[in-house]
Enzyme design. Structure first.
Site, PDB file in Angstrom:
ATOM      1  N   LYS A   1       0.579  -0.036  14.808  1.00 41.03           N
ATOM      2  CA  LYS A   1       1.965  -0.185  15.267  1.00 41.03           C
ATOM      3  C   LYS A   1       2.247  -1.425  16.110  1.00 41.03           C
ATOM      4  O   LYS A   1       3.409  -1.769  16.336  1.00 41.03           O
ATOM      5  CB  LYS A   1       2.369   1.057  16.093  1.00 41.03           C
ATOM      6  CG  LYS A   1       2.512   2.320  15.275  1.00 41.03           C
ATOM      7  CD  LYS A   1       3.809   2.314  14.499  1.00 41.03           C
ATOM      8  CE  LYS A   1       3.854   3.371  13.427  1.00 41.03           C
ATOM      9  NZ  LYS A   1       3.795   2.870  12.066  1.00 41.03           N
TER      10      LYS A   1
ATOM     11  N   TYR B   1       3.598   6.691  10.032  1.00 32.92           N
ATOM     12  CA  TYR B   1       2.800   5.521   9.632  1.00 32.92           C
ATOM     13  C   TYR B   1       3.684   4.451   8.970  1.00 32.92           C
ATOM     14  O   TYR B   1       3.538   3.265   9.264  1.00 32.92           O
ATOM     15  CB  TYR B   1       1.674   5.953   8.695  1.00 32.92           C
ATOM     16  CG  TYR B   1       0.602   4.896   8.498  1.00 32.92           C
ATOM     17  CD1 TYR B   1      -0.487   4.815   9.358  1.00 32.92           C
ATOM     18  CD2 TYR B   1       0.679   3.975   7.448  1.00 32.92           C
ATOM     19  CE1 TYR B   1      -1.469   3.847   9.194  1.00 32.92           C
ATOM     20  CE2 TYR B   1      -0.298   3.012   7.270  1.00 32.92           C
ATOM     21  CZ  TYR B   1      -1.374   2.953   8.145  1.00 32.92           C
ATOM     22  OH  TYR B   1      -2.339   1.983   7.978  1.00 32.92           O
TER      23      TYR B   1
ATOM     24  N   HIS C   1       0.848  -1.196   0.000  1.00 33.82           N
ATOM     25  CA  HIS C   1       0.000   0.000   0.000  1.00 33.82           C
ATOM     26  C   HIS C   1       0.881   1.243   0.000  1.00 33.82           C
ATOM     27  O   HIS C   1       1.729   1.402   0.866  1.00 33.82           O
ATOM     28  CB  HIS C   1      -0.915   0.021   1.233  1.00 33.82           C
ATOM     29  CG  HIS C   1      -2.113  -0.863   1.084  1.00 33.82           C
ATOM     30  ND1 HIS C   1      -3.364  -0.507   1.520  1.00 33.82           N
ATOM     31  CD2 HIS C   1      -2.246  -2.084   0.522  1.00 33.82           C
ATOM     32  CE1 HIS C   1      -4.223  -1.481   1.234  1.00 33.82           C
ATOM     33  NE2 HIS C   1      -3.566  -2.454   0.638  1.00 33.82           N
TER      34      HIS C   1
ATOM     35  N   PRO D   1      -4.984   0.461  18.215  1.00 33.00           N
ATOM     36  CA  PRO D   1      -4.672  -0.010  16.864  1.00 33.00           C
ATOM     37  C   PRO D   1      -4.685   1.075  15.777  1.00 33.00           C
ATOM     38  O   PRO D   1      -4.321   0.805  14.635  1.00 33.00           O
ATOM     39  CB  PRO D   1      -5.767  -1.047  16.594  1.00 33.00           C
ATOM     40  CG  PRO D   1      -6.880  -0.691  17.512  1.00 33.00           C
ATOM     41  CD  PRO D   1      -6.260  -0.075  18.719  1.00 33.00           C
TER      42      PRO D   1
ATOM     43  N   TYR E   1      -9.614   5.531   6.877  1.00 35.29           N
ATOM     44  CA  TYR E   1      -9.802   5.878   8.285  1.00 35.29           C
ATOM     45  C   TYR E   1     -10.824   7.013   8.306  1.00 35.29           C
ATOM     46  O   TYR E   1     -10.560   8.088   7.750  1.00 35.29           O
ATOM     47  CB  TYR E   1      -8.505   6.379   8.914  1.00 35.29           C
ATOM     48  CG  TYR E   1      -7.428   5.314   9.089  1.00 35.29           C
ATOM     49  CD1 TYR E   1      -6.619   4.910   8.032  1.00 35.29           C
ATOM     50  CD2 TYR E   1      -7.210   4.728  10.341  1.00 35.29           C
ATOM     51  CE1 TYR E   1      -5.627   3.950   8.212  1.00 35.29           C
ATOM     52  CE2 TYR E   1      -6.212   3.776  10.527  1.00 35.29           C
ATOM     53  CZ  TYR E   1      -5.430   3.388   9.462  1.00 35.29           C
ATOM     54  OH  TYR E   1      -4.454   2.440   9.641  1.00 35.29           O
TER      55      TYR E   1
HETATM   56  C1  PHB Z   1      -6.554  -4.227  10.370  1.00 36.29           C
HETATM   57  O1  PHB Z   1      -6.543  -4.510   9.165  1.00 36.29           O
HETATM   58  O2  PHB Z   1      -6.984  -5.025  11.198  1.00 36.29           O
HETATM   59  C2  PHB Z   1      -6.057  -2.895  10.782  1.00 36.29           C
HETATM   60  C3  PHB Z   1      -5.456  -2.063   9.858  1.00 36.29           C
HETATM   61  C4  PHB Z   1      -4.993  -0.817  10.231  1.00 36.29           C
HETATM   62  C5  PHB Z   1      -5.133  -0.400  11.533  1.00 36.29           C
HETATM   63  C6  PHB Z   1      -5.720  -1.235  12.479  1.00 36.29           C
HETATM   64  C7  PHB Z   1      -6.180  -2.493  12.100  1.00 36.29           C
HETATM   65  O3  PHB Z   1      -4.704   0.841  11.883  1.00 36.29           O
END
Ligand code: PHB
Ligand code: APR
Length: 391
Positions: free
Chosen positions: A297, A384, A72, A293, A201
């Site tokens: 990280k 990130y 990504h 989450p 997000y």
């Molecule tokens: C996930 O795919 O479970 C996931 C991806 C990004 C995040 C948290 C969880 O920031």
């Protein structure tokens, strides 16, 4: 029984450490309380920074991750109905992340361990650790009703947040830093194509949501919920309906719903234990720290802890203790930066029930600044993709 390094816990931290040590000719035994099936059944995140990708290659377990993982180069922020792309690669000189589920990674690590004939004791009960403040530590456990004792040079506490290793350290020798958030993430996994090529997000008045994925045919979605919510009260239909209300028309036009493969609520927590070394005991991964989450990280920090620990232990067996002496300080510098980033992302994107209206306005302004300023987007992107590693 005797080994050089006794590893407690067969999550990503313990398994990666075991692999790195084996490749350096260091003997290690892993003790895991659960069955392999149980370990694989836990659905966790799956965004890997380049540092973690490189480490998995070094550990000899990167093949399937490269073949099946999804690189990504950016992600989207959806803020009150408007999209803003964070161009990770463009803002960081070409860096990317790989989306590859922790479950798949754990499977690869278990297979590599089995193929190399390395010893893992699953369903090791009543694990206890002893004499790590001296030169001859020991680990005791019960397997199939029988007690065992293992002498070792070092103990690696890779047993997660609820493990026995951190809990065995005398209270006066350890400091905990903690923040508990007043909400959790309700997650749903489904065999439906992801709503978008990139992660979304989303911040909305109804709360945060996240559109993620495991593959081109499996998606993972989350919605922020109050801690009082029970997963039994969330039918799949109710979940999809709530998610829809937190997405934009463009996403809703592409959203494919379907039956859930898994659904669970995870509370959000920030936690750090200092230091991470106590004589011949080292804590690594979730045993030492937890991040919410939001910044993706958790797995990356686990990987970088055991990278540092493996290098330190290898150096020790070659005659120098410099690496293990610096283990805690070196890890904690990186950990606190990731803790800060995860806490910051969480604050910016979630709805807090008790925020004072002034603070909420200031946070909204900060997010507006971040997405409209090159410096702001660069800050978000470089954290990130993962900060450079300090050896
Ligand atoms: C996930 O795919 O479970 C996931 C991806 C990004 C995040 C948290 C969880 O920031
Ligand atoms: N004895 C033996 N094993 C134990 C004990 C115990 N007393 N307590 C816990 N364990 C095992 C757990 O069953 C688990 O398999 O230790 C393992 C710890 O694994 P994780 O919790 O996955 O922690 P870690 O390996 O550090 O991985 C961190 O997991 O939670 C995610 O976001 C986090 O991705 C990150 C990663």
């Amino acid at each position: 029984m005797k080994t050089q390094v006794a590893i407690v816990g067969a999550g990503p931290s313990g398994l990666i450490l075991g692999q790195l040590l084996a490749r350096a000719g260091i003997d290690a035994v892993i003790l895991e309380a659960q069955t392999p099936e149980y370990v694989l059944g836990r659905i966790r995140a799956g965004v890997l920074e380049q540092v973690a990708v490189d480490l998995l290659d070094e550990a000899g377990v990167g093949a399937r991750m490269h073949a099946e993982g999804l690189p990504h180069a950016g992600f989207e922020l959806l803020i009150e109905g408007r999209r803003h792309r964070i161009d990770l690669a463009g803002l960081t000189g070409g860096k990317r992340v790989i989306v590859y589920g922790q479950t798949e990674l754990t499977k690869d690590l278990m297979q590599a361990r089995a193929a190399a004939g390395l010893k893992t004791v699953y369903e090791a009960k009543e694990v206890s650790i002893h004499d790590f403040d001296g030169t001859r530590p020991r680990v005791r456990y019960v397997k199939d009703g029988q007690g065992h004792e293992m002498a070792c040079d070092f103990i690696a506490g890779c047993d997660g947040f609820h493990g026995v290793c951190r809990a065995s350290v005398p209270k006066h020798a350890i400091t905990h830093y903690e923040k508990i958030y007043p909400f959790g993430w309700l997650g749903l996994l489904a065999d439906t194509p992801p709503v978008s090529e990139e992660l979304i997000y989303a911040k909305t008045a109804r709360g945060f949501s996240l559109c993620s994925m495991r593959s081109h045919t499996r998606s993972r979605y989350y919605v922020q919920v109050p801690l009082t919510e029970k997963v039994e009260d969330w039918s799949d239909d109710r979940f999809w309906e709530e998610l829809r209300r937190r997405l934009d028309p463009q996403a809703n036009a592409r959203l494919v719903t379907g039956p859930s493969l898994e659904k669970s609520i995870a509370p959000l927590r920030s936690f750090v234990a200092e230091p991470m070394r106590f004589g011949r005991l080292f804590l690594a991964g979730d045993a030492a720290h937890i991040v919410p989450p939001t910044g993706a990280k958790g797995l990356n920090l686990a990987a970088t802890d055991v990278r540092t620990l493996a290098r330190g232990l290898i150096e020790h067996y070659r005659g120098s203790d410099a690496g293990i002496d610096h283990y805690s300080d070196l890890c904690l510098r990186r950990i606190w930066k990731a803790e800060r980033f995860s806490w910051w992302m969480t604050q910016l994107l979630h709805t807090f029930p008790d925020t004072n209206p002034f603070e909420q306005k200031a946070l909204d302004a900060e997010l507006d600044y971040v997405v409209h300023s090159l410096a702001g987007r660069t800050t978000m992107a470089e954290n990130y993709v993962g900060l450079p590693f300090e050896d």
